[in-house]
Enzyme design. Structure first.
Site, mmCIF file in Angstrom:
data_model
loop_
_atom_site.group_PDB
_atom_site.id
_atom_site.type_symbol
_atom_site.label_atom_id
_atom_site.label_comp_id
_atom_site.label_asym_id
_atom_site.label_seq_id
_atom_site.Cartn_x
_atom_site.Cartn_y
_atom_site.Cartn_z
ATOM 1 C CD GLN A 89 -2.046 1.408 2.965
ATOM 2 O OE1 GLN A 89 -1.275 1.043 3.842
ATOM 3 N NE2 GLN A 89 -3.184 2.000 3.236
ATOM 4 C CB SER A 104 2.117 7.258 4.529
ATOM 5 O OG SER A 104 1.073 6.593 5.169
ATOM 6 C CB SER A 145 4.220 -2.370 5.448
ATOM 7 O OG SER A 145 3.925 -1.436 6.435
ATOM 8 C CD GLU A 150 -4.162 0.288 6.864
ATOM 9 O OE1 GLU A 150 -4.586 1.320 6.295
ATOM 10 O OE2 GLU A 150 -2.966 0.103 7.133
ATOM 11 C CG ASN A 173 -4.756 4.880 19.293
ATOM 12 O OD1 ASN A 173 -4.786 4.058 18.379
ATOM 13 N ND2 ASN A 173 -4.333 4.581 20.504
ATOM 14 C CD GLU A 174 -3.737 10.546 18.885
ATOM 15 O OE1 GLU A 174 -3.226 10.010 17.875
ATOM 16 O OE2 GLU A 174 -3.401 10.246 20.048
HETATM 17 C C1 LIG Z 1 3.782 -0.244 11.493
HETATM 18 C C2 LIG Z 1 3.343 0.765 10.467
HETATM 19 C C3 LIG Z 1 3.100 0.342 9.175
HETATM 20 C C4 LIG Z 1 2.679 1.265 8.205
HETATM 21 N N1 LIG Z 1 2.490 0.808 6.919
HETATM 22 C C5 LIG Z 1 2.109 1.681 5.953
HETATM 23 C C6 LIG Z 1 1.971 1.230 4.601
HETATM 24 O O1 LIG Z 1 2.172 0.058 4.284
HETATM 25 N N2 LIG Z 1 1.615 2.121 3.666
HETATM 26 C C7 LIG Z 1 1.368 3.434 3.971
HETATM 27 O O2 LIG Z 1 1.010 4.178 3.071
HETATM 28 N N3 LIG Z 1 1.526 3.907 5.230
HETATM 29 C C8 LIG Z 1 1.892 3.054 6.240
HETATM 30 N N4 LIG Z 1 2.062 3.507 7.528
HETATM 31 C C9 LIG Z 1 1.911 4.934 7.803
HETATM 32 C C10 LIG Z 1 0.709 5.300 8.651
HETATM 33 O O3 LIG Z 1 -0.493 5.168 7.930
HETATM 34 C C11 LIG Z 1 0.948 6.747 9.119
HETATM 35 O O4 LIG Z 1 2.102 6.735 9.951
HETATM 36 C C12 LIG Z 1 -0.234 7.286 9.912
HETATM 37 O O5 LIG Z 1 -1.342 7.470 9.074
HETATM 38 C C13 LIG Z 1 0.111 8.618 10.603
HETATM 39 O O6 LIG Z 1 0.691 9.517 9.726
HETATM 40 P P1 LIG Z 1 2.050 10.291 10.111
HETATM 41 O O7 LIG Z 1 3.028 9.282 10.573
HETATM 42 O O8 LIG Z 1 2.398 11.160 8.962
HETATM 43 O O9 LIG Z 1 1.658 11.195 11.372
HETATM 44 P P2 LIG Z 1 0.939 12.605 11.337
HETATM 45 O O10 LIG Z 1 -0.250 12.560 10.461
HETATM 46 O O11 LIG Z 1 1.952 13.652 11.067
HETATM 47 O O12 LIG Z 1 0.438 12.725 12.840
HETATM 48 C C14 LIG Z 1 1.291 13.178 13.901
HETATM 49 C C15 LIG Z 1 0.457 13.232 15.179
HETATM 50 O O13 LIG Z 1 -0.611 14.191 15.023
HETATM 51 C C16 LIG Z 1 -1.863 13.575 15.312
HETATM 52 N N5 LIG Z 1 -2.898 14.115 14.428
HETATM 53 C C17 LIG Z 1 -2.788 14.296 13.079
HETATM 54 N N6 LIG Z 1 -3.945 14.784 12.576
HETATM 55 C C18 LIG Z 1 -4.809 14.875 13.630
HETATM 56 C C19 LIG Z 1 -6.162 15.310 13.756
HETATM 57 N N7 LIG Z 1 -6.852 15.723 12.692
HETATM 58 N N8 LIG Z 1 -6.733 15.277 14.988
HETATM 59 C C20 LIG Z 1 -6.032 14.856 16.084
HETATM 60 N N9 LIG Z 1 -4.727 14.451 16.019
HETATM 61 C C21 LIG Z 1 -4.134 14.450 14.808
HETATM 62 C C22 LIG Z 1 -1.640 12.099 15.027
HETATM 63 O O14 LIG Z 1 -2.576 11.313 15.766
HETATM 64 C C23 LIG Z 1 -0.205 11.904 15.509
HETATM 65 O O15 LIG Z 1 -0.170 11.708 16.902
HETATM 66 C C24 LIG Z 1 2.487 2.637 8.518
HETATM 67 C C25 LIG Z 1 2.735 3.066 9.842
HETATM 68 C C26 LIG Z 1 3.161 2.153 10.801
HETATM 69 C C27 LIG Z 1 3.416 2.634 12.202
#
Ligand SMILES: Cc1cc2nc3c(=O)[nH]c(=O)nc-3n(C[C@H](O)[C@H](O)[C@H](O)COP(=O)(O)OP(=O)(O)OC[C@H]3O[C@@H](n4cnc5c(N)ncnc54)[C@H](O)[C@@H]3O)c2cc1C
Length: 400
Positions: free
Chosen positions: A123, A126, A158, A241, A368-369
């Site tokens: 997928q 991100s 991933s 997912e 979670n948020e």
């Molecule tokens: C083990 C693992 C596997 C993954 N595999 C994939 C994959 O295969 N393909 C892929 O595309 N992605 C993958 N991801 C990425 C994952 O989907 C993103 O890490 C996730 O969606 C969060 O995005 P970010 O890391 O950019 O954090 P951000 O979006 O920058 O968030 C940072 C913080 O701000 C908070 N926040 C952001 N927006 C809001 C809001 N509107 N309200 C309240 N709080 C908010 C978040 O909760 C977080 O605590 C993976 C992540 C992990 C940990």
């Protein structure tokens, strides 16, 4: 295919007895390469035994059976350990999306190969500047005749290091608001211009990657769900997912470190009479039961033909909370061995690795948020989060 559920259950049980280890046995310490090979072998054998792609149409390599048969198979599977993890995204998210949105040609080309794990898919959503707000992503796809040229960077992808294809969402019309003007593509990861760079994790492994796309050319026939429909396809995939993470049983963490395992460990360490330990294990057990019921409810809704909805967010959130609690209870019992271990110390490495991995559950598949926001809006009917740039063309929205 005509087979009764009883005969199907017997077939599944016989297959699993011959091809998988009982859940009670200690897990095999495969390297990633070995695990991927085992995963492919397992799914190929499953398909050969007429047990693969249970609910998918026969003409695309499935068995054409209803979801009740899938329930039967999953119940049997829960008694065994099978090497499923490398294909979890491919089967849990990409395959249903290909089935729902793929053209007959795309399904003909790929579906049975994905079922058999001759191809494993990942997928590609991100990006460094677009995780929770994935609709703001910046990877561009520009049409050039009957091809599309992709440029951009994905992150946290991933399994890209062993996958053959990725489902990649890219911006095809920046003059549209962010949720529109997106399209989904099937990207062959062996194409020139695809650069996969592993990311090293706290556990020492490299489960995910940065994927750079530089002038990657894919055919127009790689567009999934039509031009400009990428957000709808992406939302469907995210729903799958959440259901896959949250309702696929009692959660990966609770299998690795569930209350049953903690009870054994507490006895081994002479702490099974400690009221604090007993209290935390009892709390964990209650939450595991709740998680099981949430999962059953979701799977039964799916079996009756209901598309996955926001209940997937409830299951996913609960799985993340459960993982964290299991991890806290385990580290309390394991003491220093939960953080540093010696190779001869039995299953200590497995414990430590489960503890280190627990926080990822609160991020992967939407944090979670973000799940709480979805539950607030779509289950509790609370007002939507305000978006000052709603309806504005993506190219005019300021980005960091
Ligand atoms: C083990 C693992 C596997 C993954 N595999 C994939 C994959 O295969 N393909 C892929 O595309 N992605 C993958 N991801 C990425 C994952 O989907 C993103 O890490 C996730 O969606 C969060 O995005 P970010 O890391 O950019 O954090 P951000 O979006 O920058 O968030 C940072 C913080 O701000 C908070 N926040 C952001 N927006 C809001 C809001 N509107 N309200 C309240 N709080 C908010 C978040 O909760 C977080 O605590 C993976 C992540 C992990 C940990």
């Amino acid at each position: 295919m005509t087979i009764t559920r009883e005969d199907f259950q017997i077939r599944a049980r016989e297959f699993l007895e011959a091809n998988a280890a009982p859940r009670s046995q200690p897990p095999v310490g495969w390297t990633e390469r070995e695990l991927v090979a085992e995963c492919r072998r397992f799914h190929q054998a499953l398909a050969d035994a007429e047990l693969g792609g249970i609910t998918y149409p026969v003409e695309y390599g499935g068995l054409g059976l209803d979801k009740g048969y899938l329930e039967v198979f999953n119940r049997e599977l829960s008694q065994f350990q099978a090497p499923l993890v490398p294909a979890a995204i491919s089967h849990g998210m990409c395959l249903p999306v290909l089935n729902d949105f793929g053209t007959p040609e795309q399904r003909d080309r790929h579906q049975s190969r994905v079922i058999r794990c001759d191809e494993i898919w990942c997928q590609m959503f991100s990006e460094p500047g677009a995780g929770s707000d994935v609709a703001s992503l910046a990877t561009r796809a520009i049409r050039d005749g009957d091809q599309w040229v992709l440029n951009g960077q994905k992150v946290w992808t991933s399994g890209a290091q062993y996958c053959e294809y990725g489902l990649c969402v890219a911006r095809t019309d920046p003059a549209q608001p962010k949720h529109r003007g997106l399209s989904m593509f099937i990207v062959d990861l062996s194409l020139p211009g695809v650069d996969i760079r592993p990311l090293r994790q706290i556990s020492g492994s490299s489960h995910f990657n940065e994927v750079y796309l530089s002038d990657v050319r894919v055919g127009h026939d790689c567009l999934v769900g039509g031009e400009g429909n990428g957000w709808n396809v992406a939302v469907a995939m995210l729903m799958y997912e959440r259901v896959a993470i949250g309702a696929g049983g009692s959660g990966a963490m609770s299998q690795a470190m569930g209350s049953a395992k903690l009870i054994k460990e507490a006895r081994k360490r002479g702490r099974d009479r400690d009221p604090v330990v007993r209290d935390s294990i009892a709390d964990l057990y209650i939450r595991e039961r709740i998680q099981t019921f949430i999962g059953m409810r979701i799977r039964q809704a799916a079996a009756s033909g209901k598309a996955p909805g926001p209940e997937g967010s409830i299951a996913k959130l609960n799985t993340a909370i459960l993982s964290r609690r299991a991890s806290d209870a385990a580290i309390e019992l394991a003491g220093p061995a939960g953080q540093a271990w010696d190779a001869a110390a039995g299953d200590a490495a497995e414990w430590a690795s489960a503890v280190i991995s627990a926080p990822a559950m609160a991020i992967a598949g939407g944090t979670n948020e973000v799940q709480r926001n979805i539950i607030g809006e779509r289950v509790l009917g609370l007002p939507k989060e305000p978006d000052p740039f709603k309806g504005q063309p993506w190219e005019e929205v300021p980005r960091s």
